[in-house]
Design a protein around this motif. Structure first.
Motif, short mmCIF file in Angstrom:
data_model
loop_
_atom_site.label_atom_id
_atom_site.label_comp_id
_atom_site.label_asym_id
_atom_site.label_seq_id
_atom_site.Cartn_x
_atom_site.Cartn_y
_atom_site.Cartn_z
N TYR A 155 0.78 -1.03 0.01
CA TYR A 155 0.04 -0.03 -0.07
C TYR A 155 0.94 1.11 0.07
O TYR A 155 1.47 1.79 1.06
CB TYR A 155 -0.91 0.06 1.20
N VAL A 156 1.05 1.80 -1.23
CA VAL A 156 1.87 3.02 -1.21
C VAL A 156 1.30 4.20 -0.45
O VAL A 156 1.96 5.19 -0.03
CB VAL A 156 2.16 3.39 -2.87
N SER A 157 0.05 4.47 -0.20
CA SER A 157 -0.59 5.45 0.42
C SER A 157 0.05 5.20 1.81
O SER A 157 -0.24 6.45 2.84
CB SER A 157 -2.14 5.34 0.71
N ARG A 158 0.59 4.34 2.56
CA ARG A 158 1.01 4.13 3.86
C ARG A 158 2.46 4.75 4.21
O ARG A 158 2.96 4.52 5.07
CB ARG A 158 0.94 2.68 4.55
N ILE A 159 3.10 5.14 2.96
CA ILE A 159 4.42 5.46 2.94
C ILE A 159 4.20 7.12 3.04
O ILE A 159 3.59 7.79 2.07
CB ILE A 159 5.22 5.04 1.66
N ILE A 160 5.06 7.63 3.91
CA ILE A 160 4.77 9.23 4.10
C ILE A 160 5.34 9.84 2.72
O ILE A 160 6.05 9.45 2.15
CB ILE A 160 5.77 9.78 5.25
N GLN A 161 4.65 10.88 2.43
CA GLN A 161 4.88 11.59 1.25
C GLN A 161 6.21 12.21 0.97
O GLN A 161 6.88 11.99 0.06
CB GLN A 161 4.06 12.72 1.16
N PRO A 162 6.93 12.59 1.93
CA PRO A 162 8.30 13.03 2.05
C PRO A 162 9.29 12.16 1.56
O PRO A 162 10.37 12.31 0.96
CB PRO A 162 8.74 13.71 3.37
N LEU A 163 8.93 10.69 2.05
CA LEU A 163 9.58 9.51 1.70
C LEU A 163 9.50 9.27 0.18
O LEU A 163 10.45 8.80 -0.58
CB LEU A 163 9.71 8.44 2.75
N ALA A 164 8.24 9.15 0.15
CA ALA A 164 7.70 8.44 -1.44
C ALA A 164 8.33 9.27 -2.44
O ALA A 164 8.62 8.99 -3.54
CB ALA A 164 6.35 8.38 -1.45
N SER A 165 8.41 10.71 -2.24
CA SER A 165 8.92 11.87 -3.34
C SER A 165 10.35 11.68 -3.76
O SER A 165 10.69 12.11 -4.54
CB SER A 165 8.55 13.09 -2.96
N ARG A 166 11.02 11.09 -2.93
CA ARG A 166 12.43 10.72 -2.98
C ARG A 166 12.88 9.40 -3.80
O ARG A 166 13.90 9.26 -4.04
CB ARG A 166 13.13 10.63 -1.89
N CYS A 167 11.73 8.90 -4.35
CA CYS A 167 11.99 7.44 -5.05
C CYS A 167 11.22 7.49 -6.15
O CYS A 167 10.21 8.14 -6.40
CB CYS A 167 11.59 6.39 -3.86
N ALA A 168 11.73 6.69 -7.18
CA ALA A 168 11.11 6.50 -8.30
C ALA A 168 9.84 5.11 -8.36
O ALA A 168 10.37 4.25 -7.91
CB ALA A 168 11.98 6.18 -9.57
N LYS A 169 8.80 5.75 -8.56
CA LYS A 169 7.65 4.68 -8.08
C LYS A 169 7.45 3.75 -9.17
O LYS A 169 7.42 4.20 -10.37
CB LYS A 169 6.46 5.34 -7.81
#
Length: 338
Positions: A155-169
């Motif tokens: 569930y990508v929604s459970r990753i905080i946005q500042p962390l997810a924005s640093r990764c290629a999804k």
């Protein structure tokens, strides 16, 4: 491989040597961890990649102490490659030609990119606490030059946005039945499983794009097939799902009386079937039933969603099934009178 876009993008990253931080998300059993490990094996030779890769399962190690200690320590380690040629000897004369290099890099190492960084694979990253994710964000920023992170979650929604924005999804899709059947057939032939094509098709239907569940169900079916032929209900129970006959019995009881519906729910709970799995099966029945109008389908779908949320929070399974079935009984009665 069915994840063609993901594989093509990662192959280009391996060839160019430009690998960003990665975030793999999607349903379970779709190959996220396998792709991450295969990527690491493409980057380094077998003797190197185990020293360059740290694999952690966040469901076991998800606290902030693990991030601050184990992950931070590994991420901060410098990476160095041994020189390809021997340095000039101290006793060698200036005009004397250099000795022939006998310690050249082996041919096996030359076939690998051997990039100058390490990789940390964090599986099931969606179970990491928000505090630990915030600490992980700072580690990614500080050590991005020598360390790459691969976060894997459902569930990508459970990753905080500042962390997810640093990764290629990269989103991993459920596997289609055609590619899964080809692999299951290969496994069943290699293991000499005596299963018919219709049984394999039923396993694929129950797996719903989850290759791990399909292989596990095939293994259980192979062990149980020695006792006799298998039917659809037996395969469903092997997969941990309620058999179709059980789901049909509850669905039919909703169109009768309250007492029959209650006895059917009590029987299902006494048999030990998963209430969450029953709710998923009932939601499919609601959507596919031609006798229910759109308003009734909407009300029942909302009630099923609320019951599933209550089950996650620890509510009683019998009461949650009764709330859904009672509303369904009311909707069917309203359909009869209208």
């Amino acid at each position: 491989s069915h994840q063609n876009e993901v594989v093509a993008t990662l192959q280009n990253a391996v060839e160019t040597g430009r690998l960003p931080h990665l975030l793999f998300y999607g349903p379970p059993g779709t190959g996220k961890t396998s792709v991450a490990l295969a990527l690491c094996r493409q980057l380094w030779e077998p003797s190197q990649w185990r020293r360059r890769v740290l694999e952690l399962n966040a469901s076991d190690e998800r606290g902030i102490s693990v991030v601050r200690n184990k992950i931070k320590h590994f991420a901060s380690l410098a990476v160095g490659n041994a020189p390809k040629k021997n340095p000039t000897s101290f006793f060698q004369k200036k005009d004397e030609p250099e000795p022939m290099d006998t310690d050249e890099q082996p041919q096996s190492e030359q076939n690998y990119p051997n990039p100058p960084f390490k990789i940390i694979i964090l599986d099931e990253a969606d179970t990491v606490t928000p505090e630990a994710q915030a600490a992980l964000r700072r580690i990614i920023e500080a050590h991005s030059r020598i360390t790459r992170f691969i976060l894997i979650c459902n569930y990508v929604s459970r990753i905080i946005q500042p962390l997810a924005s640093r990764c290629a999804k990269f989103r991993f899709q459920p596997l289609p039945a055609e590619s899964m059947k080809e692999r299951l057939t290969l496994i069943s032939e290699a293991e000499k499983c005596n299963l018919e094509d219709d049984q394999l098709d039923e396993i694929l239907r129950l797996a719903e794009g989850d290759m791990r569940r399909a292989v596990t169900t095939l293994q259980s079916a192979h062990a149980l097939s020695a006792a006799g032929p298998l039917n659809k209900d037996m395969l469903a129970e092997l997969a941990g799902l309620p058999p179709p006959t059980v789901v049909d019995s509850i669905w039919k009881s909703m169109g009768t009386s309250f007492d029959k519906m209650q006895s059917a729910v009590e029987h299902v709970c006494a048999e030990g079937f998963s209430a969450s799995a029953l709710l998923v099966a009932l939601s499919k029945k609601v959507v596919q039933d031609p006798n229910l109008n759109n308003m009734s389908k909407a009300k029942m779908s909302i009630r099923i969603a609320e019951a599933e949320k209550n089950l996650v929070d620890g509510a009683d399974e019998f009461l949650q099934l009764m709330t859904v079935c009672t509303l369904a009984l009311t909707c069917f009665e309203a359909q009869k009178t209208s």
